[in-house]
Design a protein around this motif. Structure first.
Motif, mmCIF file in Angstrom:
data_model
loop_
_atom_site.group_PDB
_atom_site.id
_atom_site.type_symbol
_atom_site.label_atom_id
_atom_site.label_comp_id
_atom_site.label_asym_id
_atom_site.label_seq_id
_atom_site.Cartn_x
_atom_site.Cartn_y
_atom_site.Cartn_z
ATOM 1 N N ALA A 84 11.172 16.030 -5.101
ATOM 2 C CA ALA A 84 10.721 14.993 -4.170
ATOM 3 C C ALA A 84 9.196 14.988 -4.129
ATOM 4 O O ALA A 84 8.574 16.046 -4.012
ATOM 5 C CB ALA A 84 11.280 15.255 -2.773
ATOM 6 N N PHE A 85 8.599 13.793 -4.222
ATOM 7 C CA PHE A 85 7.131 13.722 -4.201
ATOM 8 C C PHE A 85 6.597 12.976 -2.980
ATOM 9 O O PHE A 85 5.465 12.477 -2.985
ATOM 10 C CB PHE A 85 6.587 13.101 -5.491
ATOM 11 C CG PHE A 85 7.175 11.774 -5.900
ATOM 12 C CD1 PHE A 85 6.649 10.584 -5.437
ATOM 13 C CD2 PHE A 85 8.246 11.726 -6.775
ATOM 14 C CE1 PHE A 85 7.184 9.364 -5.817
ATOM 15 C CE2 PHE A 85 8.791 10.505 -7.173
ATOM 16 C CZ PHE A 85 8.249 9.324 -6.693
ATOM 17 N N CYS A 86 7.381 12.936 -1.895
ATOM 18 C CA CYS A 86 6.943 12.287 -0.655
ATOM 19 C C CYS A 86 6.175 13.267 0.227
ATOM 20 O O CYS A 86 6.475 13.438 1.413
ATOM 21 C CB CYS A 86 8.152 11.729 0.086
ATOM 22 S SG CYS A 86 9.511 12.914 0.267
ATOM 23 N N LYS A 87 5.179 13.919 -0.370
ATOM 24 C CA LYS A 87 4.383 14.927 0.314
ATOM 25 C C LYS A 87 2.904 14.556 0.233
ATOM 26 O O LYS A 87 2.508 13.693 -0.535
ATOM 27 C CB LYS A 87 4.625 16.314 -0.306
ATOM 28 C CG LYS A 87 6.099 16.688 -0.483
ATOM 29 C CD LYS A 87 6.847 16.799 0.835
ATOM 30 C CE LYS A 87 8.320 17.163 0.613
ATOM 31 N NZ LYS A 87 9.083 17.243 1.873
ATOM 32 N N ARG A 88 2.081 15.253 1.013
ATOM 33 C CA ARG A 88 0.642 15.017 0.972
ATOM 34 C C ARG A 88 0.088 15.316 -0.420
ATOM 35 O O ARG A 88 0.599 16.182 -1.129
ATOM 36 C CB ARG A 88 -0.054 15.873 2.014
ATOM 37 C CG ARG A 88 0.142 15.407 3.458
ATOM 38 C CD ARG A 88 -0.348 16.433 4.440
ATOM 39 N NE ARG A 88 0.538 17.612 4.445
ATOM 40 C CZ ARG A 88 0.231 18.774 5.016
ATOM 41 N NH1 ARG A 88 -0.942 18.940 5.592
ATOM 42 N NH2 ARG A 88 1.095 19.769 4.985
ATOM 43 N N ARG A 137 3.704 10.264 -7.296
ATOM 44 C CA ARG A 137 4.620 10.459 -8.429
ATOM 45 C C ARG A 137 3.859 10.961 -9.651
ATOM 46 O O ARG A 137 4.294 11.903 -10.328
ATOM 47 C CB ARG A 137 5.311 9.136 -8.752
ATOM 48 C CG ARG A 137 6.209 9.158 -9.982
ATOM 49 C CD ARG A 137 6.519 7.763 -10.495
ATOM 50 N NE ARG A 137 5.339 7.118 -11.080
ATOM 51 C CZ ARG A 137 5.355 5.924 -11.663
ATOM 52 N NH1 ARG A 137 6.475 5.229 -11.713
ATOM 53 N NH2 ARG A 137 4.254 5.408 -12.172
ATOM 54 N N ASP A 138 2.730 10.334 -9.931
ATOM 55 C CA ASP A 138 1.988 10.668 -11.140
ATOM 56 C C ASP A 138 1.351 12.054 -11.064
ATOM 57 O O ASP A 138 1.245 12.749 -12.079
ATOM 58 C CB ASP A 138 0.928 9.599 -11.404
ATOM 59 C CG ASP A 138 1.545 8.246 -11.748
ATOM 60 O OD1 ASP A 138 2.746 8.213 -12.079
ATOM 61 O OD2 ASP A 138 0.827 7.224 -11.668
ATOM 62 N N ASP A 193 0.825 -1.209 0.000
ATOM 63 C CA ASP A 193 0.000 0.000 0.000
ATOM 64 C C ASP A 193 0.858 1.257 0.000
ATOM 65 O O ASP A 193 0.518 2.261 -0.652
ATOM 66 C CB ASP A 193 -0.943 0.027 1.207
ATOM 67 C CG ASP A 193 -2.059 -1.005 1.113
ATOM 68 O OD1 ASP A 193 -2.205 -1.623 0.042
ATOM 69 O OD2 ASP A 193 -2.777 -1.192 2.115
ATOM 70 N N ALA A 194 1.975 1.217 0.724
ATOM 71 C CA ALA A 194 2.868 2.378 0.766
ATOM 72 C C ALA A 194 3.431 2.668 -0.620
ATOM 73 O O ALA A 194 3.503 3.833 -1.050
ATOM 74 C CB ALA A 194 4.005 2.137 1.757
ATOM 75 N N ALA A 195 3.824 1.629 -1.340
ATOM 76 C CA ALA A 195 4.349 1.818 -2.699
ATOM 77 C C ALA A 195 3.260 2.318 -3.638
ATOM 78 O O ALA A 195 3.504 3.190 -4.482
ATOM 79 C CB ALA A 195 4.939 0.505 -3.216
ATOM 80 N N ASP A 196 2.045 1.801 -3.497
ATOM 81 C CA ASP A 196 0.934 2.238 -4.356
ATOM 82 C C ASP A 196 0.615 3.718 -4.121
ATOM 83 O O ASP A 196 0.362 4.465 -5.075
ATOM 84 C CB ASP A 196 -0.314 1.389 -4.086
ATOM 85 C CG ASP A 196 -0.169 -0.035 -4.603
ATOM 86 O OD1 ASP A 196 0.728 -0.281 -5.429
ATOM 87 O OD2 ASP A 196 -0.961 -0.901 -4.166
ATOM 88 N N ALA A 197 0.607 4.135 -2.860
ATOM 89 C CA ALA A 197 0.325 5.538 -2.543
ATOM 90 C C ALA A 197 1.407 6.444 -3.114
ATOM 91 O O ALA A 197 1.116 7.533 -3.636
ATOM 92 C CB ALA A 197 0.223 5.720 -1.027
ATOM 93 N N LEU A 198 2.636 5.991 -3.049
ATOM 94 C CA LEU A 198 3.737 6.807 -3.562
ATOM 95 C C LEU A 198 3.694 6.888 -5.088
ATOM 96 O O LEU A 198 4.011 7.935 -5.668
ATOM 97 C CB LEU A 198 5.063 6.215 -3.094
ATOM 98 C CG LEU A 198 6.250 7.169 -3.048
ATOM 99 C CD1 LEU A 198 5.967 8.357 -2.152
ATOM 100 C CD2 LEU A 198 7.485 6.431 -2.555
ATOM 101 N N PHE A 238 11.781 10.324 -5.702
ATOM 102 C CA PHE A 238 12.344 11.429 -6.477
ATOM 103 C C PHE A 238 12.021 11.272 -7.957
ATOM 104 O O PHE A 238 12.027 10.155 -8.485
ATOM 105 C CB PHE A 238 13.862 11.486 -6.290
ATOM 106 C CG PHE A 238 14.288 11.675 -4.867
ATOM 107 C CD1 PHE A 238 14.047 12.870 -4.201
ATOM 108 C CD2 PHE A 238 14.921 10.648 -4.174
ATOM 109 C CE1 PHE A 238 14.432 13.040 -2.875
ATOM 110 C CE2 PHE A 238 15.296 10.808 -2.861
ATOM 111 C CZ PHE A 238 15.055 12.008 -2.204
ATOM 112 N N ILE A 239 11.786 12.387 -8.608
ATOM 113 C CA ILE A 239 11.516 12.391 -10.039
ATOM 114 C C ILE A 239 12.436 13.422 -10.685
ATOM 115 O O ILE A 239 12.690 14.493 -10.115
ATOM 116 C CB ILE A 239 10.028 12.707 -10.315
ATOM 117 C CG1 ILE A 239 9.672 12.464 -11.775
ATOM 118 C CG2 ILE A 239 9.655 14.117 -9.886
ATOM 119 C CD1 ILE A 239 8.168 12.477 -12.040
#
Length: 398
Positions: free
Chosen positions: A376-380, A304-305, A295-300, A326-327
């Motif tokens: 970085a896309f590790c944000k809400r 990303r998208d 689930d963590a990977a799916d949310a990330l 990161f992108i």
């Protein structure tokens, strides 16, 4: 002769031409974001905490008195949990007593491994771009930092260039997979070639696998599982990225007893031990159900998208990552050949901060990656949607 601090700073690309310590790009971009009120997509840390059950486990450990030094190699319950994690996900079975070492984050593990095995004059090999702590520790050790370029759009190495980088002085290979800053995930052919070349040159492989559960296409393959790798590979990971508790600084090293013992010899004179109640909480986290990790990977992937869409609308060429958070985007498509210059203008232009990829490179690599920016896309989700909307208008402003 340079001082140890100068070698360290030079290795991390923060030593100025005048010999003085400069401000890191992360400090500079964060300062710009604060002054302009920009959304900071430069530094890679989440803006949400990880599982509540882990936070509760940490509070419980504190309340129950787990507040003194942990054993130097880590508390037994966490070493056992790390071993169980390796067996559960990868079929590896390190002995918790002799083949698992708990560290103060993956950064300390990397530092201790490099200092344990790299001597002055040795070659230490990494891919380029490279995480800055690799260069810093290689410099501190007095070793030579040899790099192999990663090529867009997939940021994979050329196997001929990889082979050419190995030589009689190659002592250590640091392999970051999934890779920061590019988000690349290396395929079995690349990984096996690294193993074979390391065996041929009698080099030790140090793997940085902190993004192991943050992959979007194929499952993570630890180098230690490949033929010929186990006896020469130290695998490093941590709780920070997987569980979004980067401030806890709990990492680990697994590998052959003799190699782990040598890393422990260095580590015990760095921090000795740390984070006793956090170690107990991480042990709990490593036992969470499989659904947590998927689930963590799916949310990330969704995050990303969201950001990728905004970058594309801005007219940037987007290199979609297969892992990490990161992108990379190429600013040449909107007429910029110097991403550092654009990064310094971006907070004022559209209210978003990013990091130029060139800061993760030596001089030649910096020229090759001159037009690339890392976000970085590790944000809400709502923060990323706002950032994507701001970025979408960039093409009209430059």
């Amino acid at each position: 002769m340079t001082s140890p601090w100068q070698r360290t700073a030079a290795g991390a690309n923060v030593l100025g031409t005048d010999g003085r310590l400069g401000v890191t790009i992360f400090e500079e971009m964060t300062g710009l974001a604060v002054r302009t009120g920009a959304i900071n997509l430069g530094q890679g840390f989440p803006d949400e905490d990880g599982p509540a059950v882990m936070a509760e486990a940490a509070r419980r450990a504190i309340a129950e008195g787990s507040n003194q030094y942990a054993p130097g190699k880590g508390i037994p319950v966490l070493r056992t949990a790390v071993s169980a994690h390796q067996k559960r996900f990868y079929g590896l079975d390190p002995d918790p007593e002799s083949e698992v070492l708990i560290t103060t984050g993956a950064t300390e593990a990397i530092a201790a491994a490099v200092l344990a095995f790299a001597e002055p004059g040795d070659d230490v090999l990494t891919f380029e771009p490279f995480y800055d702590s690799y260069g810093a520790m290689i410099g501190l050790a007095g070793a030579n930092h040899v790099t192999v370029p990663l090529h867009a759009p997939r940021f994979q190495p050329d196997l001929a260039e990889l082979e050419a980088a190995f030589g009689p002085k190659t002592r250590v290979v640091i392999l970051n997979n999934p890779h920061n800053p590019t988000g690349a995930v290396f395929g079995p052919e690349v990984l096996q070639r690294v193993v074979d070349l390391a065996a041929e040159h009698d080099a030790i492989i140090v793997t940085d696998e902190v993004y192991e559960h943050l992959v979007f296409s194929r499952p993570h393959v630890p180098v230690a599982t490949l033929p010929g790798a186990a006896d020469r590979t130290l695998s490093i990971s941590s709780a920070g990225k997987t569980f979004s508790f980067t401030g806890w600084k709990v990492g680990w090293v697994t590998g052959p007893e003799d190699l782990v013992a040598k890393v422990r010899t260095i580590k015990q004179f760095l921090t000795y031990s740390s984070g006793t109640p956090f170690q107990a909480a991480v042990a709990h986290g490593l036992g969470l159900p499989d659904e947590f990790f998927t689930d963590a990977a799916d949310a990330l992937r969704r995050k990303r998208d969201i950001l990728a869409d905004g970058l594309r609308q801005a007219g940037l060429t987007v290199y979609l990552p297969d892992g990490t958070y990161f992108i990379t985007a190429d600013t040449a498509s909107i007429g910029f050949d110097n991403a550092l210059d654009l990064a310094r203008r971006l907070p004022e232009l559209v209210g978003v901060a990013a990091i130029p990829v060139s800061v993760f490179c030596h001089e030649e690599g910096a020229r090759r990656t001159r037009s690339l920016l890392r976000f970085a896309f590790c944000k809400r989700d709502n923060i990323l949607e706002e950032a994507a909307g701001r970025l979408a208008g960039l093409g009209e402003l430059v």
